[in-house]
Design an enzyme around this catalytic site. Structure first.
Site, short mmCIF file in Angstrom:
data_model
loop_
_atom_site.label_atom_id
_atom_site.label_comp_id
_atom_site.label_asym_id
_atom_site.label_seq_id
_atom_site.Cartn_x
_atom_site.Cartn_y
_atom_site.Cartn_z
N GLN A 98 -2.59 10.79 -1.32
CA GLN A 98 -2.18 10.94 -2.72
C GLN A 98 -0.71 11.35 -2.78
OE1 GLN A 98 -4.70 13.90 -4.51
NE2 GLN A 98 -3.99 15.52 -3.15
N LYS A 142 14.40 11.24 8.10
CA LYS A 142 14.84 11.72 6.78
C LYS A 142 14.82 13.25 6.73
CE LYS A 142 15.74 7.99 4.29
NZ LYS A 142 17.08 7.73 3.74
N ARG A 160 4.67 6.42 11.21
CA ARG A 160 5.66 6.58 10.15
C ARG A 160 6.74 7.59 10.52
NH1 ARG A 160 2.49 4.77 5.22
NH2 ARG A 160 4.19 5.44 3.91
N ASP A 169 -1.60 6.76 6.37
CA ASP A 169 -1.28 6.38 4.99
C ASP A 169 -1.57 7.59 4.08
OD1 ASP A 169 -1.19 3.37 3.48
OD2 ASP A 169 -1.87 5.04 2.25
N TYR A 193 10.62 7.17 10.30
CA TYR A 193 11.23 7.28 8.97
C TYR A 193 11.16 8.73 8.47
CZ TYR A 193 12.17 6.09 4.07
OH TYR A 193 12.71 6.01 2.80
N1 UDP Z 1 -1.19 -0.95 -0.09
C1 UDP Z 1 -2.30 -1.74 -0.41
N2 UDP Z 1 -2.18 -3.09 -0.28
C2 UDP Z 1 -1.02 -3.70 0.11
C3 UDP Z 1 0.11 -2.89 0.42
C4 UDP Z 1 -0.03 -1.51 0.32
O1 UDP Z 1 -3.36 -1.24 -0.78
O2 UDP Z 1 -1.00 -4.94 0.18
C5 UDP Z 1 -1.31 0.51 -0.25
C6 UDP Z 1 -0.89 1.32 0.97
O3 UDP Z 1 -1.99 1.50 1.85
C7 UDP Z 1 -0.42 2.62 0.34
C8 UDP Z 1 0.07 2.19 -1.05
O4 UDP Z 1 -0.42 0.89 -1.27
O5 UDP Z 1 -1.53 3.49 0.16
C9 UDP Z 1 1.57 2.18 -1.16
O6 UDP Z 1 2.05 1.47 -0.04
P1 UDP Z 1 3.58 1.06 0.11
O7 UDP Z 1 3.67 0.34 1.42
O8 UDP Z 1 4.03 0.34 -1.11
O9 UDP Z 1 4.39 2.42 0.16
P2 UDP Z 1 4.13 3.87 0.82
O10 UDP Z 1 3.96 4.76 -0.34
O11 UDP Z 1 2.89 3.84 1.67
O12 UDP Z 1 5.35 4.13 1.61
#
Ligand code: UDP
Length: 314
Positions: free
Chosen positions: A279, A154, A147, A276, A150
């Protein structure tokens, strides 16, 4: 200056948030010069504005020097791919738009004597060790992880913005956007809301990553855009968190989306992506106290409005 003569240049205007921002700016009397290279943005997001007086779309990559004819009162830099599926696919473009793109948009603001608004992100906090995250928290970012293209771009964009403020006295504002959802999200975006909605509507299993215990706080796009404009009009250059307080686990969210869609889809667990964040919830006291901003749309209402879009888009 009369309200009708204000002119805004918006990068990333054909994106999900950028296009809603253009709508709101035009509705509040701005003329809008929209900039987008359509890498992840879509012309369809701006189709309804074609021919509207005071609106023009320039297909331009802001990683190259940006030219806009005529006066500009504010420069809003919203260009960037922002989905985790974009990170492995186009990481160089992401680093460039956060760094070179920010430099060029700051240059445009300086040349025009315009106020500059940077769309930054909750990703500057990385996988946070402080919860909820106040603006004073400096974050926990892996500089070489998947990540980082990004997150670090930023963080650099924020540093660039503060450097222009300090060195040139440029009027700058920084908006840290937390998870946002609503109509015009890309269907193949890979983020949780498009995934869950398209899966639930197609009767496919909802893919919950990890055990689904990780949390996010999801803000409806109209509230986010109102917050962005409040930050633009705000009194100082220090960052503002803008996002929702409604923190949910990704497993709870899957159940809520199933209920809102009325879907019988099952829930399937998939591996948790690397880095990931576990929280995420903003501390938005500063936005509330200084700007008088807080979100108005409940998660349930926002999801219902978003459902209508995904129904017609699928
Ligand atoms: N996530 C999930 N299933 C999906 C897509 C995302 O459980 O099909 C989870 C992902 O692991 C993360 C959260 O949803 O913990 C938010 O993911 P997203 O990609 O929307 O945005 P992020 O906050 O990670 O940039």
């Amino acid at each position: 200056m009369a309200v009708s003569s204000r002119r805004a240049a918006v990068s990333g205007a054909a994106g999900f948030i950028g296009s809603h921002l253009c709508d709101r700016l035009l509705d509040s009397g701005y003329e809008v010069v929209a900039l987008d290279n359509l890498l992840t943005g879509s012309r369809a997001n701006l189709e309804h504005l074609a021919g509207r007086p005071g609106f023009v779309l320039l297909e331009q990559d802001v990683c190259a020097p940006v030219t806009v004819e005529g006066p500009v009162d504010c420069v809003l830099h919203f260009a960037s791919p922002a989905s985790p599926v974009d990170f492995p696919a186009i990481p160089i473009e992401i680093v460039k738009v956060g760094t070179l793109g920010t430099h060029n948009m700051l240059g445009l603001a300086l040349a025009k004597g315009a106020r500059f608004l940077l769309a930054s992100t909750s990703e500057v906090y990385g996988d946070p060790l402080v919860h909820p995250q106040p603006e004073s928290y400096h974050g926990n970012v892996n500089p070489i992880g998947p990540r980082s293209c990004y997150d670090e771009a930023k963080r650099c964009a924020e540093a660039f913005t503060m450097a222009y403020h300090r060195a040139h006295g440029l009027e700058t504002r920084i908006l840290r956007i937390f998870n946002t959802y609503g109509p015009r999200m890309r269907l193949d975006d890979g983020r949780v809301i498009p995934n869950y909605f398209s899966q639930a509507l197609r009767g496919e299993p909802l893919t919950v990553y990890g055990e689904g215990t990780q949390t996010r706080s999801l803000c409806y796009v109209d509230d986010l855009v109102a917050g962005a404009l409040a930050v633009l009009d705000g009194p100082d250059p220090l960052p503002f968190n803008i996002g929702s307080q409604d923190e949910v686990t990704m497993l709870e969210l899957a159940r809520i989306v199933k209920r809102v869609v009325g879907s019988a889809s099952e829930i399937q667990f998939r591996p948790l992506p690397e880095d990931d964040p576990k929280q995420r919830r903003p501390d938005t006291s500063r936005a509330r106290e200084v700007l008088g901003w807080s979100p108005r749309t409940s998660l349930e209402d926002g999801l219902r409005r978003t459902l209508e879009y995904f129904r017609s888009a699928l």
